[in-house]
Write an enzyme that holds these catalytic residues in place. Structure first.
Site, PDB file in Angstrom:
ATOM      1  N   VAL A  58      30.823  20.837  22.250  1.00 11.97           N
ATOM      2  CA  VAL A  58      31.825  20.233  21.372  1.00 11.97           C
ATOM      3  C   VAL A  58      31.092  20.067  20.042  1.00 11.97           C
ATOM      4  O   VAL A  58      30.162  19.277  19.934  1.00 11.97           O
ATOM      5  CB  VAL A  58      32.316  18.869  21.892  1.00 11.97           C
ATOM      6  N   ARG A  66      24.854  14.158  20.100  1.00  9.60           N
ATOM      7  CA  ARG A  66      23.448  13.989  19.760  1.00  9.60           C
ATOM      8  C   ARG A  66      23.128  14.743  18.486  1.00  9.60           C
ATOM      9  O   ARG A  66      23.631  15.839  18.236  1.00  9.60           O
ATOM     10  CB  ARG A  66      22.529  14.434  20.879  1.00  9.60           C
ATOM     11  N   GLY A  73      23.919  17.907  16.445  1.00  9.43           N
ATOM     12  CA  GLY A  73      25.239  17.702  15.874  1.00  9.43           C
ATOM     13  C   GLY A  73      26.317  18.260  16.781  1.00  9.43           C
ATOM     14  O   GLY A  73      27.222  18.952  16.336  1.00  9.43           O
ATOM     15  N   HIS A  74      26.184  17.953  18.085  1.00  7.63           N
ATOM     16  CA  HIS A  74      27.155  18.416  19.069  1.00  7.63           C
ATOM     17  C   HIS A  74      27.043  17.560  20.334  1.00  7.63           C
ATOM     18  O   HIS A  74      26.134  16.755  20.467  1.00  7.63           O
ATOM     19  CB  HIS A  74      26.922  19.899  19.419  1.00  7.63           C
ATOM     20  N   ALA A  75      27.980  17.780  21.220  1.00  4.41           N
ATOM     21  CA  ALA A  75      27.959  17.166  22.546  1.00  4.41           C
ATOM     22  C   ALA A  75      28.132  18.285  23.558  1.00  4.41           C
ATOM     23  O   ALA A  75      28.603  19.374  23.221  1.00  4.41           O
ATOM     24  CB  ALA A  75      29.088  16.154  22.696  1.00  4.41           C
TER      25      ALA A  75
END
Length: 145
Positions: free
Chosen positions: A130, A105, A58-60
């Site tokens: 992020v 992702r 749950g981030h980039a």
């Protein structure tokens, strides 16, 4: 384009088949920098004991590239480039999923006793993450990730 590099899209994500040696005593697979892994590994971590129904990720990353391997069990990796989404199901220890920097992702649908191994191209840096999808979309729109 960022620093002369094209911005990553879901089409840049790919499955990497790792070498495998089959043996009656047990099988062996491996991964090496710049060979199967398309970068120098600076960080290795693993995810395990994920409760049923929970998601991870749950981030980039702004700069970090990753390869994710399902060493045991199975799970899905959903990759999002701000325009398109693609789901990859990992369930074999001799396949790795290469994810370039600049993509959102999420890992989901973990089977019981799943074990995910991840290789990163950068040392841990909280500033490289992020964690808000709306911020991710803005950075993508502005060409900053």
């Amino acid at each position: 384009m960022i620093n002369g590099k094209e911005m990553a899209s879901v089409e840049d994500v790919r499955i990497i088949e790792l070498p495998k040696f089959l043996d009656a005593r047990g099988n062996l697979s491996f991964a090496e920098n710049w060979k199967q892994i398309p970068f120098e590994i600076k960080r290795t971590y693993w995810i395990y004991d994920v409760p049923g129904g929970e998601d991870r990720g749950g981030h980039a990353f702004k700069e970090n590239e990753e390869v994710v391997i399902a060493l045991s069990g199975a799970f899905d990796v959903v990759v999002d480039d701000g325009t398109s989404r693609k789901t990859f199901s990992l369930n074999r220890s001799y396949y790795g999923l290469y994810i370039p920097a600049g993509l959102w992702r999420t890992m989901e649908n973990f089977s019981t006793n799943s074990f995910a191994l991840e290789f990163g191209s950068k040392h841990y840096d909280a500033g490289d993450y992020v964690r808000d999808h709306d911020e991710f979309l803005k950075l993508k729109k502005d060409g900053k990730i």
